[in-house]
Design an enzyme around this catalytic site. Sequence first.
Site, short mmCIF file in Angstrom:
data_model
loop_
_atom_site.label_atom_id
_atom_site.label_comp_id
_atom_site.label_asym_id
_atom_site.label_seq_id
_atom_site.Cartn_x
_atom_site.Cartn_y
_atom_site.Cartn_z
CE LYS A 173 -1.72 -1.76 3.85
NZ LYS A 173 -3.15 -1.78 3.53
CE LYS A 186 -2.26 4.03 2.93
NZ LYS A 186 -3.56 3.37 2.64
CB THR A 189 -9.38 -1.65 -2.35
OG1 THR A 189 -8.26 -0.79 -2.60
CG2 THR A 189 -10.64 -0.82 -2.30
CE LYS A 228 -7.37 -4.16 -5.41
NZ LYS A 228 -6.52 -2.95 -5.52
C1 26Q Z 1 -4.79 16.01 -2.80
C2 26Q Z 1 -4.39 17.32 -2.99
C3 26Q Z 1 -3.25 17.62 -3.71
C4 26Q Z 1 -2.52 16.59 -4.25
C5 26Q Z 1 -2.92 15.28 -4.08
C6 26Q Z 1 -4.06 14.98 -3.35
C7 26Q Z 1 -4.48 13.58 -3.16
C8 26Q Z 1 -4.12 12.58 -4.06
C9 26Q Z 1 -4.51 11.26 -3.87
C10 26Q Z 1 -5.23 13.19 -2.07
C11 26Q Z 1 -5.62 11.88 -1.89
C12 26Q Z 1 -5.26 10.90 -2.78
C13 26Q Z 1 -5.63 9.48 -2.63
C14 26Q Z 1 -6.40 8.99 -1.68
C15 26Q Z 1 -6.71 7.56 -1.55
O1 26Q Z 1 -6.19 6.74 -2.28
N1 26Q Z 1 -7.58 7.19 -0.61
C16 26Q Z 1 -7.94 5.79 -0.41
O2 26Q Z 1 -9.13 5.52 -1.15
C17 26Q Z 1 -9.43 4.14 -1.12
C18 26Q Z 1 -10.62 3.93 -2.03
O3 26Q Z 1 -11.78 4.40 -1.42
C19 26Q Z 1 -9.68 3.65 0.28
O4 26Q Z 1 -9.86 2.26 0.24
C20 26Q Z 1 -8.51 4.00 1.19
O5 26Q Z 1 -8.83 3.68 2.52
C21 26Q Z 1 -8.18 5.48 1.06
O6 26Q Z 1 -7.01 5.79 1.80
#
Ligand code: 26Q
Length: 756
Positions: free
Chosen positions: A494, A500, A601, A605
């Site tokens: 992850k 985590k 997720t 898997k």
């Molecule tokens: C935000 C602002 C500026 C730049 C980047 C971001 C950004 C980018 C990616 C903020 C968050 C993310 C990704 C978040 C993420 O992957 N969250 C996960 O989503 C999954 C699907 O719902 C969940 O299973 C996870 O628990 C959660 O961490």
Amino acid sequence: MDLKERIGQITRERFGLPPEQCGDRQLYEALLVLTRNLTQERPAPGGERKLYYFSAEFLVGKLLDNNLLALGLRDQVRELLASWGHDLNAVEEQEPEPSLGNGGLGRLAACFLDSIAALGLRGDGVGLCYHYGLFRQKFEDNKQKETPDPWMEAESWLIPTGKRYTVSFGGFDLTARLWDAAVPGAYNDKANRLHLFDVEEPAPPPENGIDFDKTDIARHLTSFLYPDDADEAGRLLRVYQQYFMVSAGAQLILEELEERGYGPESLAEHTAVQINDTHPSMVIPELIRLLTERGLTMDQAVDQVSRTCAYTNHTILAEALEKWPLAFIEKAAPRLVPVIRELDRRVREACPDPAAAILDEKNLVHMAHMDIHYGYSVNGVAALHTEILKKAELKRFYDLYPRKFNNKTNGVTLRRWLEACNPDLTALIDQCIGPGWRQDPGRLVGLMDFMDNDRVLERLLVVKQNAKERFCRQLREAQGIDLDPTSIFDVQIKRLHEYKRQQMNALYIVQKYLDIKAGRIPERPITVLFGAKAAPAYVMAKHIIHLILCLQELIENDPVVRPWLRVAMIENYNVTWAERLIPAADISEQISLASKEASGTGNMKLMANGAVTLGTMDGANVEIAELVGPGNIYTFGAHSDRVIHLYDDKGGERYRALDYYHTPRVERLVDFLLSPELLELGDAKDLAALWRDIKGKDWFMALLDLEEYISVKDLAVRQYGDRKAWARKMLVNIAKSGYFSSDRTIKQYNEDIWRL
Ligand code: 26Q
């Protein structure tokens, strides 16, 4: 024309060769062209209402295998290739993996597109075409280094559509070019589209790693996917990206609405827009703006959009909830500023609570607040997560709009995450319960009838053993690491994040290392496997990678410890590596601090592939625990309500890392970070910074759960020795994983939210 002739026609046209004389690379290209054409020819599913799934990320993974499977051609192609002396797996090696996502959120979007198409629903994805995706990870001196990850080749899945939209930023316009990838539905003859927007004149690859002139926005807009919001210039560029995506996407929606013969006043009746986290939230004011341009009054436009847009929340980490300075939006999307101000004014008029406003006193735009006020649905991604949103993080909004809130527990497509990545297990399942579970994953529970079938249990163990041996070969070829496939495979894969708690797993490794050094040999050899990228600017995450890599080197060179304990960190962990490793996992590490992981997720898997979860009561782990029952999962750690209490200033019982550090066992483990053995291999500054942080702050409370974690993990390692009992646990996990099919999730989205 049959398949053989079609492939032959392509290879003769392109390479002047019959397929029998082609190499893997040429066969790959021929199959890509063939499958791309076959999917492209498929019509869209029918329906009066159409879904647009807006997401800044679509972590689709390689597509050849997936699309052959959906087209029902996979077995035939495999046989044909074999008759020409080629192996489909080797041909697939030729395909570059598009890295258009960070992790869970991006991969979820890809699973959802797969399920939407498989269920024959009419729904397209809308996102951006990043040229270099997320960075490629390399290890040097036990540290992560980042390089660009170009994935687009002359032949790819992208189909040029010829469609172009103008996006107006402050002071300049850009043309958005639309590329499509077709998404074939398994079990039907339809296909949806993944729409990816790109700038017209993308910049050439950057020369200095992943750094580039962030002020040259026009050419770099779609160069990279941002892994974090660490530096100011990157943050501003991220807002430009978001506006580019939603403005072009909103224009596409209205154009298609018109083509379907409907006017703008019927947008809501014919359209659903799902907003994947707040990254695409500006689609709300942009659609409102465009509708007023097309003659609707502000009231009408707000009404239409509020009945069109629905928002998914993926986090309760306050720092991850997007709040953009209005000044950024002023620069990137000046035409949205009056709309956002008007939306904020309406909120303030209707609701006195200033904390529910869109614009705060610092002129930050709270994207999630806009989504909740002006969307018709707000969903969390696992039962516990949705409850925490309602009771804590978003309580004031839940009180305002209780009927908007709903849960949609995440799921994963078992086509990729079981059928495609684990053919041996798939064959065993088919032999037990027949093939019907594919279209009705709930039927996997039929496997429960085989709990006392020794032959099935033994075969399950053989399937796992073979998968471990296969993975060992792949890792040896890629990284020169030679693992012991008879050891227990303990897997944590992850993104790297303190919540985590990969650091807690590292402290377990330290404990085992010291045990073995002291002559206390574990029950059986253990291999701890990691896959994780850290955001380049996330200092503490990089320190944790450094620690793990140092432990890996320390143990590799220790002939006494090495037979009993191994550590391996996979370089550049991605979807492809996940597909290789997940079938080989024995233990699934899901050890986030309770309340922090919205769902997870990877846990689903791994479960579907017969790994047993070792986890906290967090995210979807809670639902896994309920389904499999206490004997088939190892749970430990503080529960979410206690954690929330420990964060609470008013509780009087705030978490203090030092209290936990000063216990005989814990202190020794943490202090090992500064041991001479480790300092010889690592960077003293980085290790000391990590040591100080864990001991003095430990914001995600690794030390709170550490001792229980160690003892529960030891219990799992011990119980692994009763092979038959373990095989039963595996079987129960596979049998109960049907609930976590994204087909189930998407049916629920459709019934409760989209109503396509
Ligand atoms: C935000 C602002 C500026 C730049 C980047 C971001 C950004 C980018 C990616 C903020 C968050 C993310 C990704 C978040 C993420 O992957 N969250 C996960 O989503 C999954 C699907 O719902 C969940 O299973 C996870 O628990 C959660 O961490």
